[in-house]
Write a protein that holds these residues in place. Structure first.
Motif, PDB file in Angstrom:
ATOM      1  N   PRO A  23       0.833  -1.210   0.000  1.00 46.30           N
ATOM      2  CA  PRO A  23       0.000   0.000   0.000  1.00 46.30           C
ATOM      3  C   PRO A  23       0.867   1.259   0.000  1.00 46.30           C
ATOM      4  O   PRO A  23       1.883   1.329   0.686  1.00 46.30           O
ATOM      5  CB  PRO A  23      -0.794  -0.112   1.299  1.00 46.30           C
ATOM      6  CG  PRO A  23      -0.774  -1.564   1.634  1.00 46.30           C
ATOM      7  CD  PRO A  23       0.541  -2.085   1.123  1.00 46.30           C
ATOM      8  N   HIS A  24       0.458   2.231  -0.800  1.00 45.93           N
ATOM      9  CA  HIS A  24       1.181   3.499  -0.854  1.00 45.93           C
ATOM     10  C   HIS A  24       0.847   4.301   0.399  1.00 45.93           C
ATOM     11  O   HIS A  24      -0.320   4.385   0.803  1.00 45.93           O
ATOM     12  CB  HIS A  24       0.790   4.274  -2.108  1.00 45.93           C
ATOM     13  CG  HIS A  24       1.708   5.399  -2.414  1.00 45.93           C
ATOM     14  ND1 HIS A  24       1.692   6.580  -1.714  1.00 45.93           N
ATOM     15  CD2 HIS A  24       2.680   5.518  -3.351  1.00 45.93           C
ATOM     16  CE1 HIS A  24       2.614   7.388  -2.196  1.00 45.93           C
ATOM     17  NE2 HIS A  24       3.232   6.758  -3.188  1.00 45.93           N
ATOM     18  N   ASN A  26       0.894   7.535   0.973  1.00 47.35           N
ATOM     19  CA  ASN A  26       0.231   8.829   0.827  1.00 47.35           C
ATOM     20  C   ASN A  26      -0.929   8.853  -0.163  1.00 47.35           C
ATOM     21  O   ASN A  26      -1.676   9.823  -0.190  1.00 47.35           O
ATOM     22  CB  ASN A  26       1.256   9.882   0.392  1.00 47.35           C
ATOM     23  CG  ASN A  26       2.396   9.992   1.380  1.00 47.35           C
ATOM     24  OD1 ASN A  26       2.187   9.962   2.583  1.00 47.35           O
ATOM     25  ND2 ASN A  26       3.604  10.090   0.893  1.00 47.35           N
ATOM     26  N   LYS A  28      -4.284   7.043  -1.375  1.00 50.01           N
ATOM     27  CA  LYS A  28      -5.308   6.050  -1.071  1.00 50.01           C
ATOM     28  C   LYS A  28      -5.634   5.244  -2.325  1.00 50.01           C
ATOM     29  O   LYS A  28      -5.689   5.784  -3.428  1.00 50.01           O
ATOM     30  CB  LYS A  28      -6.555   6.756  -0.562  1.00 50.01           C
ATOM     31  CG  LYS A  28      -7.650   5.814  -0.139  1.00 50.01           C
ATOM     32  CD  LYS A  28      -8.861   6.563   0.331  1.00 50.01           C
ATOM     33  CE  LYS A  28      -9.941   5.549   0.663  1.00 50.01           C
ATOM     34  NZ  LYS A  28     -11.213   6.149   0.919  1.00 50.01           N
ATOM     35  N   ASP A  29      -5.833   3.959  -2.166  1.00 49.61           N
ATOM     36  CA  ASP A  29      -6.183   3.040  -3.246  1.00 49.61           C
ATOM     37  C   ASP A  29      -5.051   2.840  -4.261  1.00 49.61           C
ATOM     38  O   ASP A  29      -5.301   2.376  -5.372  1.00 49.61           O
ATOM     39  CB  ASP A  29      -7.457   3.484  -3.981  1.00 49.61           C
ATOM     40  CG  ASP A  29      -8.665   3.521  -3.052  1.00 49.61           C
ATOM     41  OD1 ASP A  29      -8.730   2.687  -2.126  1.00 49.61           O
ATOM     42  OD2 ASP A  29      -9.537   4.381  -3.260  1.00 49.61           O
ATOM     43  N   TYR A  30      -3.842   3.213  -3.912  1.00 52.45           N
ATOM     44  CA  TYR A  30      -2.689   2.989  -4.786  1.00 52.45           C
ATOM     45  C   TYR A  30      -1.719   2.045  -4.103  1.00 52.45           C
ATOM     46  O   TYR A  30      -1.637   1.989  -2.881  1.00 52.45           O
ATOM     47  CB  TYR A  30      -1.964   4.304  -5.113  1.00 52.45           C
ATOM     48  CG  TYR A  30      -2.638   5.097  -6.198  1.00 52.45           C
ATOM     49  CD1 TYR A  30      -2.178   5.029  -7.513  1.00 52.45           C
ATOM     50  CD2 TYR A  30      -3.736   5.898  -5.929  1.00 52.45           C
ATOM     51  CE1 TYR A  30      -2.797   5.746  -8.517  1.00 52.45           C
ATOM     52  CE2 TYR A  30      -4.356   6.621  -6.927  1.00 52.45           C
ATOM     53  CZ  TYR A  30      -3.887   6.543  -8.221  1.00 52.45           C
ATOM     54  OH  TYR A  30      -4.494   7.250  -9.215  1.00 52.45           O
ATOM     55  N   GLN A  31      -0.983   1.339  -4.935  1.00 52.47           N
ATOM     56  CA  GLN A  31       0.049   0.435  -4.451  1.00 52.47           C
ATOM     57  C   GLN A  31       1.413   0.985  -4.863  1.00 52.47           C
ATOM     58  O   GLN A  31       1.532   1.727  -5.825  1.00 52.47           O
ATOM     59  CB  GLN A  31      -0.131  -0.959  -5.067  1.00 52.47           C
ATOM     60  CG  GLN A  31      -1.452  -1.609  -4.732  1.00 52.47           C
ATOM     61  CD  GLN A  31      -1.509  -2.070  -3.294  1.00 52.47           C
ATOM     62  OE1 GLN A  31      -0.567  -2.645  -2.785  1.00 52.47           O
ATOM     63  NE2 GLN A  31      -2.617  -1.823  -2.627  1.00 52.47           N
TER      64      GLN A  31
END
Length: 110
Positions: A23-24, A26, A28-31
Motif C-alpha cells: 500500500p502506498h 500517501n 489512497k487506493d494505490y500500491q
C-alpha cells in the motif's frame, strides 16, 4: 474458531508471498512497487536503457546512429530482463494458495 484459523493461514501466505506491491503511504487506493537495484548508478543505467529502447521503438533499429545508441541489442535485452523482475510471481503464488484455502472453506475442510 474456523475464521481465526483461516485468517491466520491467509496472513502467513501474505507474509510469505506479497513482496512487490505494498500500500502506498500517501495515495489512497494505490500500491507501491519495489524494484531491486544494486545502486544509484545501476538505476541510472536502467533509466538510460529504457530511453534508448523507446528511441529504438520510435526510429527503428536500422536508423539509429552508432554514436546515439551503442549496443542497441544489449539495451533491449537489459530492459526485457528488468521487465521480468517486475512480474509479481510471488503474489500469484499467494493468490493460488488463497484460492486453495477458500475452496477448502467451501468444502468445510478447514
Amino acid at each position: 474458531m474456523k475464521k481465526e484459523k483461516l485468517m491466520k493461514k491467509l496472513k502467513s501466505f501474505e507474509e510469505e508471498h506479497i513482496r512487490r506491491l505494498t500500500p502506498h503511504a500517501n495515495l489512497k487506493d494505490y500500491q507501491r512497487i519495489y524494484f531491486p537495484v544494486k545502486n544509484h548508478l545501476y538505476l541510472m543505467f536502467l533509466i538510460e536503457d529504457l530511453i534508448k529502447v523507446s528511441v529504438l521503438a520510435l526510429e527503428g533499429m536500422d536508423s539509429c546512429f552508432e554514436r546515439q545508441i551503442k549496443e542497441p541489442e544489449r539495451s533491449v535485452s537489459d530492459v526485457l530482463r528488468h521487465a521480468l523482475d517486475l512480474i509479481p510471481i510471488e503474489e500469484q503464488e499467494f493468490i493460488d494458495k488463497t484460492l486453495e484455502v477458500l475452496d477448502k472453506l467451501d468444502d468445510d475442510k478447514i
